[in-house]
Design a protein around this motif. Structure first.
Motif, PDB file in Angstrom:
ATOM      1  N   GLU A   1       0.838  -1.210   0.000  1.00  0.00           N
ATOM      2  CA  GLU A   1       0.000   0.000   0.000  1.00  0.00           C
ATOM      3  C   GLU A   1       0.870   1.257   0.000  1.00  0.00           C
ATOM      4  N   ILE A   2       1.969   1.205   0.711  1.00  0.00           N
ATOM      5  CA  ILE A   2       2.886   2.351   0.754  1.00  0.00           C
ATOM      6  C   ILE A   2       3.460   2.614  -0.631  1.00  0.00           C
ATOM      7  N   ARG A   3       3.867   1.542  -1.319  1.00  0.00           N
ATOM      8  CA  ARG A   3       4.400   1.675  -2.681  1.00  0.00           C
ATOM      9  C   ARG A   3       3.343   2.277  -3.612  1.00  0.00           C
ATOM     10  N   LYS A   4       2.137   1.728  -3.567  1.00  0.00           N
ATOM     11  CA  LYS A   4       1.062   2.194  -4.436  1.00  0.00           C
ATOM     12  C   LYS A   4       0.692   3.645  -4.138  1.00  0.00           C
ATOM     13  N   THR A   5       0.646   4.006  -2.861  1.00  0.00           N
ATOM     14  CA  THR A   5       0.317   5.377  -2.473  1.00  0.00           C
ATOM     15  C   THR A   5       1.328   6.357  -3.046  1.00  0.00           C
ATOM     16  N   PHE A   6       2.608   6.007  -2.992  1.00  0.00           N
ATOM     17  CA  PHE A   6       3.665   6.861  -3.521  1.00  0.00           C
ATOM     18  C   PHE A   6       3.479   7.071  -5.019  1.00  0.00           C
ATOM     19  N   LEU A   7       3.289   5.978  -5.739  1.00  0.00           N
ATOM     20  CA  LEU A   7       3.128   6.079  -7.190  1.00  0.00           C
ATOM     21  C   LEU A   7       1.869   6.855  -7.561  1.00  0.00           C
ATOM     22  N   ASP A   8       0.790   6.584  -6.845  1.00  0.00           N
ATOM     23  CA  ASP A   8      -0.473   7.265  -7.140  1.00  0.00           C
ATOM     24  C   ASP A   8      -0.379   8.771  -6.866  1.00  0.00           C
ATOM     25  N   TYR A   9       0.307   9.125  -5.781  1.00  0.00           N
ATOM     26  CA  TYR A   9       0.437  10.542  -5.434  1.00  0.00           C
ATOM     27  C   TYR A   9       1.123  11.302  -6.558  1.00  0.00           C
ATOM     28  N   PHE A  10       2.265  10.796  -7.000  1.00  0.00           N
ATOM     29  CA  PHE A  10       3.004  11.531  -8.033  1.00  0.00           C
ATOM     30  C   PHE A  10       2.344  11.420  -9.399  1.00  0.00           C
ATOM     31  N   SER A  11       1.603  10.342  -9.615  1.00  0.00           N
ATOM     32  CA  SER A  11       0.826  10.259 -10.848  1.00  0.00           C
ATOM     33  C   SER A  11      -0.204  11.384 -10.891  1.00  0.00           C
ATOM     34  N   SER A  12      -0.784  11.690  -9.733  1.00  0.00           N
ATOM     35  CA  SER A  12      -1.765  12.777  -9.659  1.00  0.00           C
ATOM     36  C   SER A  12      -1.122  14.141  -9.873  1.00  0.00           C
ATOM     37  N   LYS A  13       0.197  14.202  -9.759  1.00  0.00           N
ATOM     38  CA  LYS A  13       0.924  15.450  -9.967  1.00  0.00           C
ATOM     39  C   LYS A  13       1.555  15.508 -11.361  1.00  0.00           C
ATOM     40  N   GLY A  14       1.035  14.685 -12.269  1.00  0.00           N
ATOM     41  CA  GLY A  14       1.502  14.744 -13.648  1.00  0.00           C
ATOM     42  C   GLY A  14       2.735  13.927 -13.953  1.00  0.00           C
ATOM     43  N   HIS A  15       3.093  12.986 -13.081  1.00  0.00           N
ATOM     44  CA  HIS A  15       4.276  12.139 -13.308  1.00  0.00           C
ATOM     45  C   HIS A  15       3.862  10.855 -14.029  1.00  0.00           C
ATOM     46  N   GLU A  16       4.671  10.455 -14.977  1.00  0.00           N
ATOM     47  CA  GLU A  16       4.467   9.162 -15.649  1.00  0.00           C
ATOM     48  C   GLU A  16       4.995   8.047 -14.750  1.00  0.00           C
ATOM     49  N   VAL A  17       4.156   7.032 -14.485  1.00  0.00           N
ATOM     50  CA  VAL A  17       4.598   5.895 -13.680  1.00  0.00           C
ATOM     51  C   VAL A  17       5.428   4.978 -14.573  1.00  0.00           C
ATOM     52  N   VAL A  18       6.707   4.872 -14.253  1.00  0.00           N
ATOM     53  CA  VAL A  18       7.653   4.108 -15.075  1.00  0.00           C
ATOM     54  C   VAL A  18       8.014   2.819 -14.344  1.00  0.00           C
ATOM     55  N   PRO A  19       7.947   1.660 -15.020  1.00  0.00           N
ATOM     56  CA  PRO A  19       8.314   0.398 -14.369  1.00  0.00           C
ATOM     57  C   PRO A  19       9.787   0.384 -13.957  1.00  0.00           C
ATOM     58  N   SER A  20      10.089  -0.442 -12.992  1.00  0.00           N
ATOM     59  CA  SER A  20      11.483  -0.616 -12.582  1.00  0.00           C
ATOM     60  C   SER A  20      12.298  -1.167 -13.745  1.00  0.00           C
ATOM     61  N   SER A  21      13.494  -0.647 -13.908  1.00  0.00           N
ATOM     62  CA  SER A  21      14.401  -1.211 -14.911  1.00  0.00           C
ATOM     63  C   SER A  21      15.131  -2.407 -14.320  1.00  0.00           C
ATOM     64  N   SER A  22      15.917  -3.072 -15.141  1.00  0.00           N
ATOM     65  CA  SER A  22      16.659  -4.245 -14.696  1.00  0.00           C
ATOM     66  C   SER A  22      17.691  -3.877 -13.634  1.00  0.00           C
ATOM     67  N   LEU A  23      18.032  -4.855 -12.797  1.00  0.00           N
ATOM     68  CA  LEU A  23      19.113  -4.661 -11.833  1.00  0.00           C
ATOM     69  C   LEU A  23      20.466  -4.602 -12.520  1.00  0.00           C
ATOM     70  N   ILE A  24      20.505  -5.099 -13.744  1.00  0.00           N
ATOM     71  CA  ILE A  24      21.750  -5.096 -14.516  1.00  0.00           C
ATOM     72  C   ILE A  24      21.660  -3.963 -15.529  1.00  0.00           C
ATOM     73  N   PRO A  25      22.404  -2.869 -15.329  1.00  0.00           N
ATOM     74  CA  PRO A  25      22.289  -1.707 -16.213  1.00  0.00           C
ATOM     75  C   PRO A  25      22.552  -2.085 -17.667  1.00  0.00           C
ATOM     76  N   GLY A  26      21.593  -1.768 -18.526  1.00  0.00           N
ATOM     77  CA  GLY A  26      21.721  -2.184 -19.920  1.00  0.00           C
ATOM     78  C   GLY A  26      22.809  -1.469 -20.684  1.00  0.00           C
ATOM     79  N   ASN A  27      22.954  -0.167 -20.455  1.00  0.00           N
ATOM     80  CA  ASN A  27      23.911   0.613 -21.244  1.00  0.00           C
ATOM     81  C   ASN A  27      24.842   1.431 -20.366  1.00  0.00           C
TER      82      ASN A  27
END
Length: 877
Positions: free
Chosen positions: A5-31
């Protein structure tokens, strides 16, 4: 609130402020080869902060998977001993790419913490960089935080950067005062103390600069915001816990550890530390394995191996002797698959790979821990406080026992370790190895050193041409420089320029010809004992090859072209394997010649038929598309930073060649390649198998060799069809024939059984009575050893009681079997009887009292030897 719920609340809050919710990238940096692992939420946006990439949305929010277990940001040693350090964690972050800056970032953070999460304002503090007057003023103006709760700190605490180079800037941290009963409990405790009373919750980075390799700062194109807040830490605060491991995130995992160990959490300090270490590490392990990383002895794979081995060692301290970590992966999946569903789908592979690694390490750990405890006992008895470096190195060098685990064990026993002494021993070994190499190479090294002293390096023109007009600079024969080679003589030749590729990087050296007005020499191989000085192994077939003579050096075009096909094919195989099996696939070695190619790669299971076909199909698809193969010479550092594949163990100079196949492969490679994938023609895998633990090998052919393979298969099929007298469906015809043959074999066995029974009855009728004992000694030709034994069993059974010896001649040699029934073995020994009879026939034999076997090749004496058995039995009355 639960952590979900804490994770979802954080994402939802900033989504309401015009932020694009971006999925987590890999733990292994691609580039980003500068990072071992993704260690912050901003890693996937690095190119955006640097102005190298544009995004449609200038605001983003994410919950990013992170690992800090290597490099500059390394929390491995602290895990388990503190309330807040982890190797794996989730970083909640909001980002502005040239949109809002300090004012909005501060307001968003304050509003979310105090109005949404409802943390008490009076317990929150803010820190700012000591030179950042703007941020200090904004905190007081926009949030009402009193000046005495705004603390200025130096660059160590409040100037953030993700690595030695890259985006950076002043930061502002939000902390919560957990109360005087938490932490060091000293009256003077204040913000900046290392204890847990003033706990950092959120870090707001005001991204203004980029730090280059020299340490210089340059302004970013647009000031940006990068914030990071650990989900684990925020969850423990919101759930009223003072230790991250007591939050709901770790609850299911710790419960699983307690079930497996039979230990209780919060029972004693050492048990708690072990449980926390395992709970933390199993998260890193599960996520990294899920993403395709495999344990190894280099780079990221080595860090993963260290984490696994550290967790395994702590499992031992909980009295768990068998592999157990793999059993805990499911608890991680069950706890986190809601946010990361790939954990569930990857679970079987993860468990299998982890179990293999545990079993491998258990063998090392058992022996190493026993020896280390002996050393620790000796250190304590002598009254010392440190484990000697030479002992630590002996454990590492002989048994592979990791230094970091030795450090943990020593710490638990109230000791330190002599790391300086360990590294001194390590360096001494390297020096010794270098000296050993020099002495081994001393027999041949001087002549090559002389070449370097006398001549300039050979100009290699083989990337662009198959021939060159060259001069003979030097000739080596039997380890010495000579002036000439006569017809029929062999030697090694150094040219001023050469199109011949010298063996390196897994590619075989070129063959070809040297042609001059009065000389012809066949080049059978090219090698490079010293960098820049390729030597051509030649046999003079005509004339005299002398110093200074001019020759046309020509590579065998057919062989070179075939080698180029095979080399480019290895790059395509590498890409196809990663696409089919996962990004854990890495090249572990290769060899390409004009005949075939060999490609070794990291993987733990055999490839099934469907996977092999999928790899073949993908490679042949790239060939049919006739993609351009381009090569670019770049500075090594820039090439690696661009994200191309560099092979572990390869040595690269200041400049490298990057070989690229569009949308397929980009690798550092100094070998020779085709100009377009269509030049390869055809690709066929011949075999796939294991060459070492976790290493598989593919052997394959391309071009004309692949065509020849199919022709050979076609010819073999044609021959089979002719033998079967059918041109259609030979496999079906063969299946019918095999079925018929099996039926006939059964009938034959039936007839043989009947025949043997009839023959046994005939032999029983030939029984002689010797002193009241039934004796049979006969010859029954045409039987092999097995059938003769069966015949003897039948006869013995029919006799009931007696002595028998049978001989059978087949293929110019005779087999013999002697048997004595159980009731007579006290008086007669089959082994002794057969030994005597076989000797009379010029052979050998022996065995047990009831059964013996032997044979002879002197066939003329068999009949008389068999007849002698009756006299031998008679004499034993």
């Amino acid at each position: 609130m639960t952590s979900a719920e804490i994770r979802k609340t954080f994402l939802d809050y900033f989504s309401s402020k015009g932020h694009e919710v971006v999925p987590s990238s890999s733990l292994i940096p691609g580039n980003d080869p500068t990072l071992l692992f993704t260690n912050a939420g901003m890693v996937q946006f690095k190119s955006v902060f640097l102005g190298q990439e544009k995004r449609a949305n200038s605001r983003a929010v994410s919950s990013q998977k992170c690992v800090r277990a290597g490099g500059k940001h390394n929390d491995l040693e602290n895990v388990g001993h503190t309330a807040r350090h982890h190797t794996f964690f989730e970083m909640l972050g909001n980002f502005s790419f040239g949109d809002y800056f300090k004012s909005e970032a501060i307001v968003f953070a304050w509003e979310l913490l105090t109005e949404v999460y409802r943390l008490p304002r009076e317990r929150l503090w803010a820190t700012v960089y000591e030179e950042d007057d703007e941020a200090a003023g904004l905190w007081q103006k926009l949030t009402g935080v009193p000046q005495d709760r705004i603390v200025r700190l130096g660059a160590k605490d409040n100037f953030w950067q993700m690595g030695d180079t890259g985006p950076c800037g002043p930061c502002s941290e939000i902390l919560i005062d957990q109360g005087g009963d938490i932490g060091c409990r000293r009256p003077e405790c204040a913000v900046g103390c290392d204890c847990d009373r003033f706990l950092e919750i959120w870090n707001l980075v005001f991204m203004q600069y980029n730090r280059d390799s020299s340490g210089g700062l340059s302004p970013l194109p647009k000031p940006s915001i990068d914030t990071g807040m650990g989900l684990e830490r925020l969850s423990s605060v919101l759930q009223g816990k003072y230790n991250n491991f007591d939050s709901d995130i770790f609850g299911p995992i710790i419960d699983a550890i307690c079930r497996q160990s039979g230990k209780a959490y919060h029972s004693d300090r050492n048990t708690d530390i072990a449980i926390r270490v395992i709970a933390d590490h199993i998260r890193s392990i599960t996520f990294l394995l899920s993403e395709g990383l495999t344990p190894s002895n280099e780079g990221r794979g080595y860090v993963l191996r260290r984490i696994i081995r550290r967790a395994a060692r702590y499992a031992k301290s909980l009295d768990i002797s068998d592999p157990v970590l793999f059993r805990l992966c499911r608890s991680v999946s069950e706890a986190m698959a809601g946010a990361y569903p790939e954990l569930e789908s990857d679970l079987p592979r993860v468990e299998k790979l982890l179990r293999m690694e545990e079993e491998r390490f258990n063998r090392t750990l058992e022996q190493g821990l026993h020896l280390l405890n002996n050393v620790i006992g000796q250190v304590k008895s002598a009254g010392h406080d440190a484990v000697p470096g030479e002992e630590l190195f002996r454990l590492y060098d002989t048994y592979g026992f990791p230094l970091d685990i030795a450090r943990d064990v020593a710490q638990e026993n109230g000791l330190t370790i002599d790391e300086h002494g360990f590294h001194t021993e390590m360096e001494a070994q390297k020096t010794k190895a270098r000296a050993s190499w020099s002495s081994e190479d001393a027999a041949v090294a001087p002549v090559y050193k002389e070449l370097m002293d006398r001549y300039k390096a050979t100009e290699f023109v083989g990337y662009d041409s198959m021939t060159s007009e060259s001069s003979v600079l030097a000739i080596v024969s039997k380890g010495s420089l000579v002036d000439q080679l006569r017809e029929g003589e062999e030697g090694e030749v150094l040219l001023d320029r050469s199109p011949f590729y010298a063996e390196s990087g897994g590619q075989a050296g070129d063959a070809g010809l040297f042609l001059g007005p009065e000389v012809r020499a066949v080049v059978t191989d090219t090698r490079r004992p010293v960098e820049g000085y390729p030597l051509h192994k030649v046999t003079v077939s005509k004339g005299l090859l002398s110093l200074g003579v001019s020759v046309t050096a020509g590579v065998d075009v057919a062989k070179r072209t075939a080698t180029m096909r095979n080399h480019t094919a290895t790059h395509l195989i590498h890409a196809a394997l990663r696409n089919s099996l996962g990004t854990h696939i890495k090249q572990a070695g290769s060899f390409v010649s004009y005949e075939r190619l060999r490609f070794d790669f990291t993987h733990f299971d055999a490839l099934d038929h469907d996977t092999i076909e999928a790899v073949e199909d993908e490679v042949n698809d790239r060939i049919l598309r006739n993609l351009a193969v381009t090569t670019t010479v770049m500075e090594t550092k820039k090439a690696i930073e661009s994200g191309v594949t560099a092979l572990f163990g390869e040595k690269y100079g200041s400049e490298v060649r990057v070989v690229e196949v569009p949308d397929t492969s980009s690798e550092l490679c100094g070998g020779t390649h085709v100009h377009a994938t269509g030049d390869i023609g055809l690709f066929k895998i011949l075999s796939e198998g294991s060459v070492a633990s976790g290493i598989r090998r593919i052997e394959a052919v391309t071009g004309r060799a692949a065509l020849q393979y199919f022709r050979d298969e076609e010819n073999e099929l044609r021959l089979v069809s002719e033998l079967l007298k059918t041109t259609e469906n030979p496999s079906e015809r063969l299946r019918k024939m095999i079925s018929e043959m099996k039926h006939l074999e059964k009938e034959l066995e039936s007839y043989k059984g009947k025949s043997a029974a009839e023959k046994s009855e005939q032999l029983i009728k030939m029984t002689r009575d010797i002193n009241g004992v039934k004796v049979i000694s006969c010859r029954v030709d045409g039987l092999d050893g097995k059938d003769l034994r069966t015949m003897a069993d039948n006869v013995r059974e029919g006799m009931g009681s007696g002595v028998l010896l049978l001989a059978s001649v087949k293929d110019d040699q005779a087999s013999m079997v002697a048997m004595v029934t159980k009731d007579l073995v006290q008086k007669y020994s089959a082994g002794s009887l057969l030994k005597q009879v076989a000797a009379m026939a010029g052979g050998k034999g022996g065995g047990k009292p009831d059964l013996a076997q032997g044979g002879t090749k002197d066939l003329d004496k068999i009949d008389s030897a068999l007849e002698a058995l009756y006299d031998i039995v008679k004499q034993l009355k």
